[in-house]
Structures are given as C-alpha cells and as structure tokens.
Design a protein around this motif. Sequence first.
Motif, PDB file in Angstrom:
ATOM      1  N   ALA A   1       0.814  -1.216   0.000  1.00  0.00           N
ATOM      2  CA  ALA A   1       0.000   0.000   0.000  1.00  0.00           C
ATOM      3  C   ALA A   1       0.847   1.265   0.000  1.00  0.00           C
ATOM      4  CB  ALA A   1      -0.938  -0.007   1.202  1.00  0.00           C
ATOM      5  N   ASP A   2       2.059   1.191   0.597  1.00  0.00           N
ATOM      6  CA  ASP A   2       2.924   2.377   0.637  1.00  0.00           C
ATOM      7  C   ASP A   2       3.745   2.552  -0.632  1.00  0.00           C
ATOM      8  OD1 ASP A   2       4.803   0.367   0.840  1.00  0.00           O
ATOM      9  OD2 ASP A   2       5.523   0.917   2.831  1.00  0.00           O
ATOM     10  N   GLY A   3       3.501   1.690  -1.629  1.00  0.00           N
ATOM     11  CA  GLY A   3       4.218   1.783  -2.891  1.00  0.00           C
ATOM     12  C   GLY A   3       5.472   0.946  -2.978  1.00  0.00           C
ATOM     13  N   LYS A   4       5.883   0.350  -1.849  1.00  0.00           N
ATOM     14  CA  LYS A   4       7.096  -0.472  -1.846  1.00  0.00           C
ATOM     15  C   LYS A   4       6.863  -1.779  -2.599  1.00  0.00           C
ATOM     16  CE  LYS A   4      10.342  -2.830   1.257  1.00  0.00           C
ATOM     17  NZ  LYS A   4      10.655  -3.153   2.678  1.00  0.00           N
ATOM     18  N   GLU A   5       7.797  -2.134  -3.469  1.00  0.00           N
ATOM     19  CA  GLU A   5       7.712  -3.409  -4.182  1.00  0.00           C
ATOM     20  C   GLU A   5       8.480  -4.476  -3.397  1.00  0.00           C
ATOM     21  OE1 GLU A   5       9.487  -5.001  -8.289  1.00  0.00           O
ATOM     22  OE2 GLU A   5       7.909  -3.485  -8.586  1.00  0.00           O
ATOM     23  N   VAL A   6       7.852  -5.627  -3.175  1.00  0.00           N
ATOM     24  CA  VAL A   6       8.472  -6.690  -2.394  1.00  0.00           C
ATOM     25  C   VAL A   6       8.498  -7.975  -3.210  1.00  0.00           C
ATOM     26  CG1 VAL A   6       7.873  -5.732  -0.147  1.00  0.00           C
ATOM     27  CG2 VAL A   6       6.254  -7.256  -1.302  1.00  0.00           C
ATOM     28  N   VAL A   7       9.493  -8.800  -2.930  1.00  0.00           N
ATOM     29  CA  VAL A   7       9.595 -10.130  -3.520  1.00  0.00           C
ATOM     30  C   VAL A   7       8.814 -11.091  -2.636  1.00  0.00           C
ATOM     31  CG1 VAL A   7      11.176 -11.986  -4.164  1.00  0.00           C
ATOM     32  CG2 VAL A   7      11.852  -9.605  -4.508  1.00  0.00           C
ATOM     33  N   VAL A   8       7.998 -11.959  -3.260  1.00  0.00           N
ATOM     34  CA  VAL A   8       7.140 -12.860  -2.494  1.00  0.00           C
ATOM     35  C   VAL A   8       7.297 -14.285  -3.001  1.00  0.00           C
ATOM     36  CG1 VAL A   8       5.476 -11.028  -2.054  1.00  0.00           C
ATOM     37  CG2 VAL A   8       5.129 -12.534  -4.009  1.00  0.00           C
ATOM     38  N   HIS A   9       7.084 -15.221  -2.095  1.00  0.00           N
ATOM     39  CA  HIS A   9       7.073 -16.646  -2.449  1.00  0.00           C
ATOM     40  C   HIS A   9       5.663 -17.039  -2.873  1.00  0.00           C
ATOM     41  CE1 HIS A   9       7.558 -20.936  -2.397  1.00  0.00           C
ATOM     42  NE2 HIS A   9       6.772 -21.091  -1.353  1.00  0.00           N
ATOM     43  N   VAL A  10       5.538 -17.631  -4.065  1.00  0.00           N
ATOM     44  CA  VAL A  10       4.235 -18.092  -4.558  1.00  0.00           C
ATOM     45  C   VAL A  10       4.018 -19.523  -4.060  1.00  0.00           C
ATOM     46  CG1 VAL A  10       2.782 -18.468  -6.572  1.00  0.00           C
ATOM     47  CG2 VAL A  10       4.485 -16.644  -6.596  1.00  0.00           C
ATOM     48  N   LYS A  11       2.987 -19.724  -3.246  1.00  0.00           N
ATOM     49  CA  LYS A  11       2.771 -21.031  -2.626  1.00  0.00           C
ATOM     50  C   LYS A  11       1.954 -21.962  -3.519  1.00  0.00           C
ATOM     51  CE  LYS A  11       2.824 -21.626   1.673  1.00  0.00           C
ATOM     52  NZ  LYS A  11       2.448 -21.784   3.104  1.00  0.00           N
ATOM     53  N   ASN A  12       2.190 -21.862  -4.838  1.00  0.00           N
ATOM     54  CA  ASN A  12       1.486 -22.709  -5.794  1.00  0.00           C
ATOM     55  C   ASN A  12       2.309 -22.731  -7.077  1.00  0.00           C
ATOM     56  OD1 ASN A  12      -0.422 -23.585  -7.901  1.00  0.00           O
ATOM     57  ND2 ASN A  12      -1.951 -23.441  -6.283  1.00  0.00           N
ATOM     58  N   THR A  13       2.665 -23.938  -7.536  1.00  0.00           N
ATOM     59  CA  THR A  13       3.482 -24.030  -8.745  1.00  0.00           C
ATOM     60  C   THR A  13       2.649 -24.084 -10.022  1.00  0.00           C
ATOM     61  OG1 THR A  13       3.578 -26.441  -8.536  1.00  0.00           O
ATOM     62  CG2 THR A  13       5.365 -25.171  -7.523  1.00  0.00           C
ATOM     63  N   GLY A  14       1.311 -24.055  -9.881  1.00  0.00           N
ATOM     64  CA  GLY A  14       0.451 -24.010 -11.060  1.00  0.00           C
ATOM     65  C   GLY A  14       0.658 -22.711 -11.824  1.00  0.00           C
TER      66      GLY A  14
ATOM     67  N   ASP B   1      -4.473 -27.270 -13.709  1.00  0.00           N
ATOM     68  CA  ASP B   1      -4.183 -26.098 -14.535  1.00  0.00           C
ATOM     69  C   ASP B   1      -2.811 -26.233 -15.190  1.00  0.00           C
ATOM     70  OD1 ASP B   1      -2.432 -25.598 -12.454  1.00  0.00           O
ATOM     71  OD2 ASP B   1      -2.973 -23.481 -12.266  1.00  0.00           O
ATOM     72  N   ALA B   2      -2.152 -27.364 -14.939  1.00  0.00           N
ATOM     73  CA  ALA B   2      -0.895 -27.721 -15.606  1.00  0.00           C
ATOM     74  C   ALA B   2      -0.782 -29.240 -15.525  1.00  0.00           C
ATOM     75  CB  ALA B   2       0.303 -27.055 -14.927  1.00  0.00           C
ATOM     76  N   PRO B   3      -0.182 -29.893 -16.531  1.00  0.00           N
ATOM     77  CA  PRO B   3      -0.082 -31.355 -16.498  1.00  0.00           C
ATOM     78  C   PRO B   3       0.591 -31.858 -15.226  1.00  0.00           C
ATOM     79  CG  PRO B   3       0.530 -30.521 -18.656  1.00  0.00           C
ATOM     80  CD  PRO B   3       0.390 -29.322 -17.771  1.00  0.00           C
ATOM     81  N   THR B   4       0.078 -32.964 -14.686  1.00  0.00           N
ATOM     82  CA  THR B   4       0.610 -33.530 -13.452  1.00  0.00           C
ATOM     83  C   THR B   4       0.749 -35.037 -13.576  1.00  0.00           C
ATOM     84  OG1 THR B   4       0.150 -33.928 -11.095  1.00  0.00           O
ATOM     85  CG2 THR B   4      -1.744 -33.377 -12.495  1.00  0.00           C
ATOM     86  N   LEU B   5       1.941 -35.492 -13.905  1.00  0.00           N
ATOM     87  CA  LEU B   5       2.191 -36.929 -13.992  1.00  0.00           C
ATOM     88  C   LEU B   5       2.116 -37.574 -12.609  1.00  0.00           C
ATOM     89  CD1 LEU B   5       5.100 -37.001 -16.602  1.00  0.00           C
ATOM     90  CD2 LEU B   5       2.663 -37.452 -16.961  1.00  0.00           C
ATOM     91  N   ARG B   6       2.519 -36.834 -11.593  1.00  0.00           N
ATOM     92  CA  ARG B   6       2.433 -37.344 -10.223  1.00  0.00           C
ATOM     93  C   ARG B   6       0.980 -37.587  -9.832  1.00  0.00           C
ATOM     94  NH1 ARG B   6       2.045 -34.708  -5.178  1.00  0.00           N
ATOM     95  NH2 ARG B   6       2.935 -35.893  -3.437  1.00  0.00           N
ATOM     96  N   GLY B   7       0.108 -36.632 -10.166  1.00  0.00           N
ATOM     97  CA  GLY B   7      -1.306 -36.806  -9.857  1.00  0.00           C
ATOM     98  C   GLY B   7      -1.911 -37.981 -10.597  1.00  0.00           C
TER      99      GLY B   7
END
Length: 242
Positions: free
Chosen positions: A25-38, A150-156
């Motif tokens: 909200a203060d305009g600062k750009e931050v790096v974030v971890h995306v908790k989903n590889t889709g 939403d992406a191929p999953t051979l494991r699934g």
Amino acid sequence: MKYQNCVLARFVNRDNRFVARARLADGKEVVVHVKNTGRGKEVLLPDAWVSLNYCPSPKRKTDYDLVAVKKGNQWINLDSQLPNHLAYEGLKSGKIALPGIKGSLTLLKPEVKYETSRFDLYYETDQEEKGFVEVKGLTLENLGIGAFPDAPTLRGQKHVLELTDSQKAGFKSYVLFIVQFEHLQLATIHSEMQPSLRDALDAAQKSGVQVLAYNCQVTPECVTVKEAIPFDLDYPFVDPNQ
C-alpha cells in the motif's frame, strides 16, 4: 485455516514458478514466495489484488508468502499446502463425509505409502473399513466451472492409477478435490490439458474409487470448507487461458 499476518497488495509480475513481485500500500515493491506451482495465468495479472502472509525468518529468502488472489468479486486461495490440512480437519470434524462407508472413523493418518505412491490420508473405521484419500487443490475457474489441473501432473495421474489398484485390493478409496474458492456450479477435469488424467479417473471411478469435491469460503486471511459440490468428469471446460 487462518493466516495471522496478512496484508493486501497489488500483483506486479511473476519471475518464475516460486517467486513473484507485489506492491504494498505504501508503494514499496516486495519479492514474495508463490505457494502454488500451477500456472495461474488467468488470475495473477498485473495490478490484481493479492493477499500476502508476512512471515519473516532468517532461513527464508523472502518475508512474504502470496496466499490468495482476487478474481472479480471473489478471492481464490493459492496455498498448495492448505488442502491437505483442510481435508484432515474436515474429515475429523465430520464436515467432509466419505459416502459409502458404514462406520465412524477411528484412525486418520497422513502420508501413508502404498505401492510407489504416498497417499495424503489413510483411514480406518469401527466397521473394519479402510482406505485412502488423495487430496487435490483446485484453483482454476471459468464461467462458474472449476477444473483440475491447470498444468499437467504426472504425479497426480500416478496417484489415481495406484488408488485404482488399492480399490481392487479391497480398500475403499477416494479422490477429494478441495476447491479453493466458493462460487462455482461444479468441478470437472481439464481434459484438454491432460487427456490421460481424464482416462485414469474414468477407470478409477469404474473400479469403485469415488471422486468428491468441496468448495471453500475464502477471504484474504481465512479459508473454511463450505459444502460438497457436484463433480462431473466430462463436463466441458473452457480454458480461460486459450
């Protein structure tokens, strides 16, 4: 499930599967971890509202986890670690039911190996029933229809094949989709994305494996299992990314 330190931000861009950038909200750009590889291309759009969980640690490269994104008027949770937790708690509390079992659960154990898979949940009942529940998070939506994957999953796909083997061996097994948003008509398989997964699930259902789907009420900081919704293997799904 409630996150303790969420802040709202605007999505900027995704550097790779695990890392993105957002603007506070203060305009600062931050790096974030995306908790989903889709892929999430239809929701992780520039300037979209996202929910960031602030969890700094000397062991982490980023101070924030991206856990949800707003699409239209609803929030979609993207935390891929959450569905297993919701499934476990939902089955323990009775919020999620396993149709077809006669007894009450006496044992619910996560991460149990069978053949070459490690299924998410193993259960036993007081009627000597036993089986496996493989949990899948579902975050892809278009025109009121939810679809996996939403992406191929051979494991699934491997999990589905070995669930079928377990069913034939006398276990009573399930695929459970935790839909990480609320408003949809039904859940289905994204057959065009992975036709072989659709065929594996078709064979699984014919062997007796049941496929369940439950949607969730989602806010920027909280996710709650809501209710069972219909699953239709062959309902046509229109990919919003095409």
